[in-house]
Design a protein around this motif. Structure first.
Motif, short mmCIF file in Angstrom:
data_model
loop_
_atom_site.label_atom_id
_atom_site.label_comp_id
_atom_site.label_asym_id
_atom_site.label_seq_id
_atom_site.Cartn_x
_atom_site.Cartn_y
_atom_site.Cartn_z
N ALA B 2 0.82 -1.21 0.00
CA ALA B 2 0.00 0.00 0.00
C ALA B 2 0.86 1.27 0.00
CB ALA B 2 -0.91 0.01 1.21
N PHE B 192 -13.26 -3.80 -0.29
CA PHE B 192 -11.91 -3.50 0.22
C PHE B 192 -11.29 -4.64 0.99
CE2 PHE B 192 -12.18 -2.88 4.86
CZ PHE B 192 -13.55 -2.92 5.04
N ASP B 217 -16.18 5.37 3.00
CA ASP B 217 -15.25 4.67 3.90
C ASP B 217 -16.02 3.76 4.84
OD1 ASP B 217 -12.80 3.92 4.97
OD2 ASP B 217 -12.06 5.98 5.10
N GLY B 234 -11.50 8.75 4.29
CA GLY B 234 -10.50 9.09 5.29
C GLY B 234 -10.99 8.90 6.72
N GLY B 236 -12.49 6.20 7.88
CA GLY B 236 -12.57 4.79 8.26
C GLY B 236 -11.30 4.03 7.97
N VAL B 237 -11.45 2.77 7.61
CA VAL B 237 -10.30 1.87 7.52
C VAL B 237 -9.93 1.46 6.09
CG1 VAL B 237 -10.81 0.93 9.81
CG2 VAL B 237 -11.70 -0.24 7.78
N ASP B 239 -8.19 1.70 2.56
CA ASP B 239 -7.06 2.36 1.89
C ASP B 239 -7.53 2.77 0.49
OD1 ASP B 239 -4.71 3.27 0.86
OD2 ASP B 239 -3.53 1.52 1.44
N ARG B 242 -4.99 3.51 -2.43
CA ARG B 242 -4.43 2.30 -3.01
C ARG B 242 -5.39 1.69 -4.04
NH1 ARG B 242 -4.92 -3.31 -1.59
NH2 ARG B 242 -3.47 -4.43 -2.96
#
Lengths: 285, 285
Positions: B2, B192, B217, B234, B236-237, B239, B242
């Motif tokens: 990442a 994700f 997110d 932005g 949350g978790v 990426d 990426r």
């Protein structure tokens, strides 16, 4: 098709296959669970480490062995991803202790809840690398103490708790070790959604890699407590008999753990919960 | 990894890539969304069918075209599984209407939320068969009106809303039609967690099958409203940079829809939500 498999399954499950996962009756201590199993004719349990620690491993071993109970698993090792070296040392020590406890109780396997990303919560790939490293580090000790390690894929909604999110991924990981001491644990709650479930069950069955099978149900409610909002068998949307048939056909004939993590049930009298466990296990699993 | 991909991505995203998915500001009518886009310099929207119906398709077409807006998608067709023949007829009629509305608005695609099992909620395989049948029935009309159909896999936690639960599964399904009018829509929220995401993004990119890309997110909270508990980029978790890099590399250069389905944000003034959309889109997507 599900209907065809359902009709091929026996009408009710023999109680001999039932393993009571202790978290289903979290309101009880380990000695209390053992006592209840005696009263209800349940011969197998799965022990969690917190209640083991509560009484100490010596006392835990004594009450379990005096009762003649089989231990289908100890929950849990894992949480391998680490932030720094101190964290890594702690992870290794904790997992070695988990292997020791599983060995002391003569457990069929140690369940691995592998852990999610730490540090940067977005870096799932790094977590996956650290999980592989953690299992590599633990495996020689697991072989020495003869404790098989069961990688349990968790539902993708719990990716922050385990970066291993499907049975296919768990199979890839387990097979990469090529060891009779690394396999998978299949919980219907975590894998029922997967289109490729049948293929993946056949695959780990063919490799002799199925170390455990857990049942509960997925409640279809708008706001779901993913961790502690699980239902008894038949109360939700999982076609448990179909999945059990697949597991049967894949050659697994060990205990079927009822692991219903449910905050609602923890508020009820444990005997009443156990009655529901037995009834829904026999009728709907 | 990442980190490497993050550093390769541009620091901020140009506003030209932003498409405001209408449900992000559900508190606004379609004319109000169009008006707000004018004030904020947003050139692309995604329209949901309920607010289209509120003003009628004629008026919807007029306000969108007068404003010169691009429509990246209409949300949504799908919900193909049916209980009985009446239900099946209703499903077909509703999906044809969705294709017509998408055509009238000149939308880049019609998003398909494919639907979960009906009747027996446990029979996901039957739902998958009915989804294939539904797309087969709809495709000739979609070709006639030149509306590409975008299969959107939903998160496995929403399997009762869509039996298509991973990008791999959506790719398998889309490719089976071998038509330039069937592809996939990728929403980071839904995919994700998937270890095989990179491979599957490359795969649909190579086939020219990426019809849309959605961002928001995943908030890591114990009790998650899976449907309407999504976060701004932005928060949350996920990426997101990426995944966006992977989508870029796969050749997709169309609009990026911000689809933040959030009951909390629907209680706020829409202008304030749109400001957050623009800011977090540029900084964190």
């Amino acid at each position: 098709m599900a209907d065809a498999n359902n009709s091929a399954a026996p009408a009710t499950l023999p109680l001999e296959r039932l393993s009571l996962n202790q978290i289903t009756v979290k309101q009880l201590s380990l000695p209390e669970v053992v006592e209840a199993c005696g009263r209800f004719g349940i011969g197998t349990i799965s022990a969690w480490r917190d209640p083991i620690a509560e009484v100490g491993i010596d006392e835990a071993e004594r009450v379990v062995k005096d009762a003649g109970l089989r231990v289908s698993s100890v929950c849990r090792g894992g949480f391998f991803p680490y932030k720094d070296d101190l964290d890594r040392q702690r992870m290794i020590a904790d997992n070695r202790a988990a292997v020791e406890e599983a060995a002391r109780l003569g457990a069929d396997c140690l369940v691995l809840v592998c852990g999610g990303a730490t540090g940067d919560p977005r870096d799932i790939d790094r977590a996956r690398d650290q999980i592989r490293e953690g299992i590599e580090l633990l495996l020689p000790y697991a072989i020495e103490l003869d404790v098989p390690l069961g990688i349990e894929p968790l539902h993708p909604a719990m990716v922050t708790r385990s970066a291993i999110t499907s049975l296919g991924e768990a199979n890839d990981l387990a097979e990469s070790f090529d060891s009779s001491h690394v396999g998978v644990v299949i919980d219907v709650y975590h894998v029922f959604w997967d289109k490729y479930l049948e293929r993946e069950i056949r695959r780990c069955g063919a490799n002799g890699n199925i170390l455990g099978f857990h049942v509960c149900d997925w409640l279809d409610v708008p706001s779901l407590e993913i961790f502690q909002g699980r239902g008894m068998m038949g109360d939700g949307v999982i076609d448990i008999p179909r999945i059990r048939s697949l597991i049967d056909e894949a050659g697994y004939d060990g205990p079927i753990e009822v692991e219903v993590i449910s905050a609602a049930n923890w508020q009820r009298p444990a005997d009443s919960v156990i009655q529901d466990v037995i009834h829904t296990f026999q009728e709907s699993a």
